[in-house]
Enzyme design. Structure first.
Site, PDB file in Angstrom:
ATOM      1  N   PHE A   1      -5.817   6.179   4.707  1.00 46.59           N
ATOM      2  CA  PHE A   1      -5.855   5.499   6.001  1.00 46.59           C
ATOM      3  C   PHE A   1      -6.315   6.514   7.035  1.00 46.59           C
ATOM      4  O   PHE A   1      -5.714   7.585   7.175  1.00 46.59           O
ATOM      5  CB  PHE A   1      -4.463   4.970   6.350  1.00 46.59           C
ATOM      6  CG  PHE A   1      -4.346   4.362   7.727  1.00 46.59           C
ATOM      7  CD1 PHE A   1      -5.010   3.200   8.052  1.00 46.59           C
ATOM      8  CD2 PHE A   1      -3.530   4.957   8.692  1.00 46.59           C
ATOM      9  CE1 PHE A   1      -4.892   2.632   9.314  1.00 46.59           C
ATOM     10  CE2 PHE A   1      -3.405   4.409   9.947  1.00 46.59           C
ATOM     11  CZ  PHE A   1      -4.081   3.232  10.265  1.00 46.59           C
TER      12      PHE A   1
ATOM     13  N   GLY B   1       5.991  -0.426  13.232  1.00 47.57           N
ATOM     14  CA  GLY B   1       6.265  -1.757  12.702  1.00 47.57           C
ATOM     15  C   GLY B   1       6.911  -1.715  11.331  1.00 47.57           C
ATOM     16  O   GLY B   1       7.769  -2.540  11.003  1.00 47.57           O
ATOM     17  N   ASP B   2       6.518  -0.731  10.536  1.00 52.57           N
ATOM     18  CA  ASP B   2       7.118  -0.574   9.206  1.00 52.57           C
ATOM     19  C   ASP B   2       8.577  -0.147   9.327  1.00 52.57           C
ATOM     20  O   ASP B   2       9.444  -0.600   8.570  1.00 52.57           O
ATOM     21  CB  ASP B   2       6.340   0.454   8.383  1.00 52.57           C
ATOM     22  CG  ASP B   2       4.884   0.072   8.213  1.00 52.57           C
ATOM     23  OD1 ASP B   2       4.583  -1.141   8.256  1.00 52.57           O
ATOM     24  OD2 ASP B   2       4.049   0.973   8.038  1.00 52.57           O
TER      25      ASP B   2
ATOM     26  N   GLN C   1      -2.434  -6.425   8.401  1.00 49.18           N
ATOM     27  CA  GLN C   1      -3.872  -6.206   8.539  1.00 49.18           C
ATOM     28  C   GLN C   1      -4.701  -6.894   7.462  1.00 49.18           C
ATOM     29  O   GLN C   1      -5.908  -7.056   7.622  1.00 49.18           O
ATOM     30  CB  GLN C   1      -4.194  -4.704   8.557  1.00 49.18           C
ATOM     31  CG  GLN C   1      -3.758  -3.927   7.342  1.00 49.18           C
ATOM     32  CD  GLN C   1      -2.433  -3.244   7.521  1.00 49.18           C
ATOM     33  OE1 GLN C   1      -1.521  -3.785   8.164  1.00 49.18           O
ATOM     34  NE2 GLN C   1      -2.292  -2.045   6.954  1.00 49.18           N
TER      35      GLN C   1
ATOM     36  N   SER D   1       0.810  -1.213   0.000  1.00 48.00           N
ATOM     37  CA  SER D   1       0.000   0.000   0.000  1.00 48.00           C
ATOM     38  C   SER D   1       0.846   1.266   0.000  1.00 48.00           C
ATOM     39  O   SER D   1       1.932   1.334   0.578  1.00 48.00           O
ATOM     40  CB  SER D   1      -0.932   0.012   1.217  1.00 48.00           C
ATOM     41  OG  SER D   1      -0.184  -0.012   2.420  1.00 48.00           O
TER      42      SER D   1
ATOM     43  N   THR E   1       6.850  -9.090  16.100  1.00 40.87           N
ATOM     44  CA  THR E   1       7.069  -7.934  16.961  1.00 40.87           C
ATOM     45  C   THR E   1       6.134  -8.033  18.163  1.00 40.87           C
ATOM     46  O   THR E   1       4.956  -8.371  18.036  1.00 40.87           O
ATOM     47  CB  THR E   1       6.832  -6.620  16.201  1.00 40.87           C
ATOM     48  OG1 THR E   1       5.533  -6.639  15.596  1.00 40.87           O
ATOM     49  CG2 THR E   1       7.874  -6.441  15.103  1.00 40.87           C
ATOM     50  N   LEU E   2       6.682  -7.715  19.350  1.00 41.92           N
ATOM     51  CA  LEU E   2       5.962  -7.889  20.608  1.00 41.92           C
ATOM     52  C   LEU E   2       5.751  -6.573  21.347  1.00 41.92           C
ATOM     53  O   LEU E   2       5.578  -6.567  22.560  1.00 41.92           O
ATOM     54  CB  LEU E   2       6.730  -8.871  21.504  1.00 41.92           C
ATOM     55  CG  LEU E   2       7.138 -10.213  20.875  1.00 41.92           C
ATOM     56  CD1 LEU E   2       8.060 -10.983  21.804  1.00 41.92           C
ATOM     57  CD2 LEU E   2       5.900 -11.028  20.532  1.00 41.92           C
ATOM     58  N   GLY E   3       5.785  -5.460  20.630  1.00 38.72           N
ATOM     59  CA  GLY E   3       5.620  -4.162  21.265  1.00 38.72           C
ATOM     60  C   GLY E   3       6.767  -3.872  22.219  1.00 38.72           C
ATOM     61  O   GLY E   3       7.943  -4.029  21.883  1.00 38.72           O
TER      62      GLY E   3
END
Length: 327
Positions: free
Chosen positions: A102, A253-254, A169, A8, A220-222
């Site tokens: 978005f 995350g990106d 997503q 995207s 990824t776990l924050g």
């Protein structure tokens, strides 16, 4: 290694809500939700997963190829990406639709409610990766029109190009067969913790099944960091950068993916890749907007030194020295 990033390309409309979204939900009325949130702020920013990852890679000096579909309103955004090291020559411009949008509301706990209008992104299924010249060494299949994602993975297999699956997503839009098809044969698989659970549910596979289909599974776990799993080896967890003041979680995350992929392109191992990814994500978290941070080598080196030690910083910094500091 040249990296092509498919997915995207969008404009982000980011709003902040001073309260907590969960406080507005009535447990026994969740089947009839009708809510309106009065937002304090609105930021209109450049975004889209593929564009965000490409921005991070470009800032680290990798000259990524962005592959996606946009509208005729893309002109100013394209100039920005080119100025930040992104090759936009493979971007398809629609004659009928506008660039995707978005819209996201973030509360004080960093919980989010978002909506995405695909727009021109629906034409990404018409893009043929076989026309890229030269062919890239790795293709990232990030969230996009679902048919485009499936076509890109099929073309990668047919052309013998390694690919990274990043369904994110779009897992909500994929059925079981599509989800299994998307990650089969992937060299890398990216998810967050929630998406990892959804992926297992959607595919009907066990964790071991997934690991035998993907070369490495990066979750990824924050604030808990990143988990790296490969078949036949114990999971490795790399801690996140502590003490980050989060201004906006959108795009973190990106940024992590950009740092991770850049390190792999420099032939660094997965732990070092995760460390660079976490460091770059910490810079993104501190700014509002997915492309508002600057991947400055000195600042990244300082973050890596403080979090992961001098040895890790020296290994990574040897490659950061050639990264341009663009703004």
């Amino acid at each position: 290694m040249r990296i092509a990033v498919t997915g995207s390309i969008a404009t982000d409309h980011l709003m902040t809500f001073p309260g907590r979204i969960v406080d507005q939900l009535i447990p026994d009325r969740l089947d009839q939700v009708s809510l309106s949130f009065l937002a304090d702020d609105l930021e209109i920013r450049r975004g889209g997963v593929a564009a965000n990852i490409s921005y991070g890679l470009g800032g680290l000096g990798l000259d990524p190829v962005l592959v996606g579909a946009v509208g005729s309103d893309f002109g100013e955004y394209e100039v920005w990406l080119k100025e930040h090291g992104v090759d936009t020559g493979a971007v398809h411009v629609s004659a009928r639709r506008q660039t995707a949008r978005f819209v996201c509301l973030t509360d004080q706990d960093a919980n989010q409610i978002a909506a995405f209008y695909a727009g021109a992104m629906t034409e990404a299924r018409d893009i043929d990766l076989g026309r890229l010249d030269p062919l890239p060494g790795l293709v990232v299949v990030a969230p996009d029109d679902p048919e485009a994602m499936l076509r890109h993975t099929a073309r990668c297999r047919a052309l013998g190009i390694p690919f990274a699956a990043d369904p994110s997503q779009q897992l909500a839009r994929l059925d079981g067969h599509q989800a299994r098809t998307l990650l089969t044969g992937a060299r890398l698989l990216f998810t967050n913790e929630y998406e990892a659970t959804l992926l297992l549910e959607r595919t009907g596979w066990s964790r071991d099944d997934v690991l035998h289909q993907a070369g490495a599974w990066i979750t990824t776990l924050g604030a808990d960091g990143v988990r790296i799993e490969t078949a036949g080896h114990p999971a490795l967890t790399v801690p996140a950068v502590a003490g980050v003041c989060t201004a906006d979680p959108t795009g973190a995350g990106d940024a992590f993916r950009a740092g991770f992929l850049a390190a792999l392109a420099w032939d660094l191992d997965s732990p070092h890749a995760a460390r660079l990814g976490c460091a770059l994500a910490s810079l993104a978290l501190a700014e509002v907007g997915s492309q508002a941070y600057t991947p400055d080598p000195a600042r990244l080196t300082a973050v890596i030194t403080e979090t992961y030690g001098t040895a890790a910083a020296e290994t990574i910094a040897a490659h950061l020295g050639g990264a341009p500091c663009r703004r």
